[in-house]
Design a protein around this motif. Sequence first.
Motif, PDB file in Angstrom:
ATOM      1  N   LYS A  10       0.866  -1.171   0.000  1.00 39.38           N
ATOM      2  CA  LYS A  10       0.000   0.000   0.000  1.00 39.38           C
ATOM      3  C   LYS A  10       0.908   1.228   0.000  1.00 39.38           C
ATOM      4  O   LYS A  10       1.622   1.482   0.972  1.00 39.38           O
ATOM      5  CB  LYS A  10      -0.903  -0.012   1.233  1.00 39.38           C
ATOM      6  CG  LYS A  10      -2.049   0.970   1.169  1.00 39.38           C
ATOM      7  CD  LYS A  10      -3.003   0.787   2.345  1.00 39.38           C
ATOM      8  CE  LYS A  10      -4.156   1.789   2.250  1.00 39.38           C
ATOM      9  NZ  LYS A  10      -5.047   1.671   3.424  1.00 39.38           N
ATOM     10  N   ASN A  31      -3.689  -0.178  -4.688  1.00 41.01           N
ATOM     11  CA  ASN A  31      -2.519  -0.066  -3.798  1.00 41.01           C
ATOM     12  C   ASN A  31      -1.716   1.216  -3.983  1.00 41.01           C
ATOM     13  O   ASN A  31      -0.669   1.375  -3.345  1.00 41.01           O
ATOM     14  CB  ASN A  31      -1.553  -1.257  -3.985  1.00 41.01           C
ATOM     15  CG  ASN A  31      -2.119  -2.547  -3.446  1.00 41.01           C
ATOM     16  OD1 ASN A  31      -2.873  -2.532  -2.487  1.00 41.01           O
ATOM     17  ND2 ASN A  31      -1.763  -3.652  -4.069  1.00 41.01           N
ATOM     18  N   TYR A  85       0.005   3.362   5.450  1.00 43.75           N
ATOM     19  CA  TYR A  85       0.651   2.887   4.227  1.00 43.75           C
ATOM     20  C   TYR A  85       1.878   2.048   4.558  1.00 43.75           C
ATOM     21  O   TYR A  85       2.514   2.223   5.598  1.00 43.75           O
ATOM     22  CB  TYR A  85       1.048   4.071   3.336  1.00 43.75           C
ATOM     23  CG  TYR A  85      -0.129   4.942   2.947  1.00 43.75           C
ATOM     24  CD1 TYR A  85      -0.958   4.592   1.887  1.00 43.75           C
ATOM     25  CD2 TYR A  85      -0.436   6.091   3.681  1.00 43.75           C
ATOM     26  CE1 TYR A  85      -2.049   5.370   1.547  1.00 43.75           C
ATOM     27  CE2 TYR A  85      -1.525   6.884   3.347  1.00 43.75           C
ATOM     28  CZ  TYR A  85      -2.329   6.504   2.280  1.00 43.75           C
ATOM     29  OH  TYR A  85      -3.416   7.277   1.954  1.00 43.75           O
TER      30      TYR A  85
END
Length: 390
Positions: A31, A61, A125
């Motif tokens: 991600k 992503n 992330y």
Amino acid sequence: MRIILMTGKGGVGKTSVAAATGLQCAQKGYKTLVLSTDPAHSLADSFDQELSHEPRQIQENLWGAELDALVELAENWGSVQKYITQVLQARGLEGVQAEELAILPGMDEIFGLVRMKRHYDEGEYDVLIVDSAPTGTALRLLSLPEVGGWYMRRFYKPLQGISVALRPLVEPLFKPIAGFSLPDREVMDAPYEFYEQIEALEKVLTDNNQTTVRLVMNPERMVIKESLRAHAYLSLYNVATDLVISNRILPDDVTDPFFLRWKEQQQKYKQEIHDNFHPLPVKEVPLYSEEMCGMEALQRLRDTLYGDEDPSQVYYKENTIRVVQEEGVYRLELYLPGITKDKIQLSKTGDELNICIGNHRRNLVLPQALAALQPSGAKMEEDYLRIQFS
């Protein structure tokens, strides 16, 4: 979170490299957020998609964002800006002028660091890729925690306590004379809280297993010089560089006589990049016949750069350059594995340290702390050439 900072002289293509790196990380299942902190944003143009201050999904992503300094200003500096505006208006400045002057020079650049820290704390992330400001601006920010810490701890913190304690006593006399109030606790707390965020980020930036810089450059003399200086400054602040990307190299199939001289110069500078940044790995990218805009072009750049590699890896884990200060003496340490001292010759010209090893020459542009000093001794220890300056 893995943090990769892309930096380099303006116009070398670091935004395209950052975008292509983000594409590859996303394809690998991470991600990924690509964040532009450069005041002259071009990340949206590179992806050929609308981007805003908050992360916007580009594909699976992959997210992109362009820092809006005014939004960060309101969130992190709003109370201080409001107070400074009141002070300036009381001194006779009009509203718009006062509001503009309440934004201190360089604040938009500092907010880029604060934004990085926020994403790191949130942990949303796996990979954060920062398309940073050109090298001069980006490197100046690295000194903030160290320089700001001295002022904050020795000057601001005592002043903060005195101001809060005296405000109820002095305010009735002060406001009628000055035309504005003394700063309240919220205003006094904001700068120190802001500094604490920057100081905490320093630990993230200097964790070389988590955060690394990638230097993007073109095979040109001025660009190489600036990149060498950047590498030295990054080492001065213990921020690791793990990869060099030599961009826009004329392909072999370009045979037009007009480009002959340019190609010859590029061959020379390509070798200089490998020599001067050794043992850092160097990736070479050709000059494409079209703009690096849109997903198709970025995918082509991604394939050239990484093939099937995982770009989130740390490509080089040794600190190739370290600047150490002990008892007022500076020492420059260069990682030169397998080299003995008798094969090394040193000379210094201006702010350049020239290192000759056999037939190979490496020119290192010194940071200002060392540029005014002279080498006073050198020795090899544990694969590091340790040069003392006095």
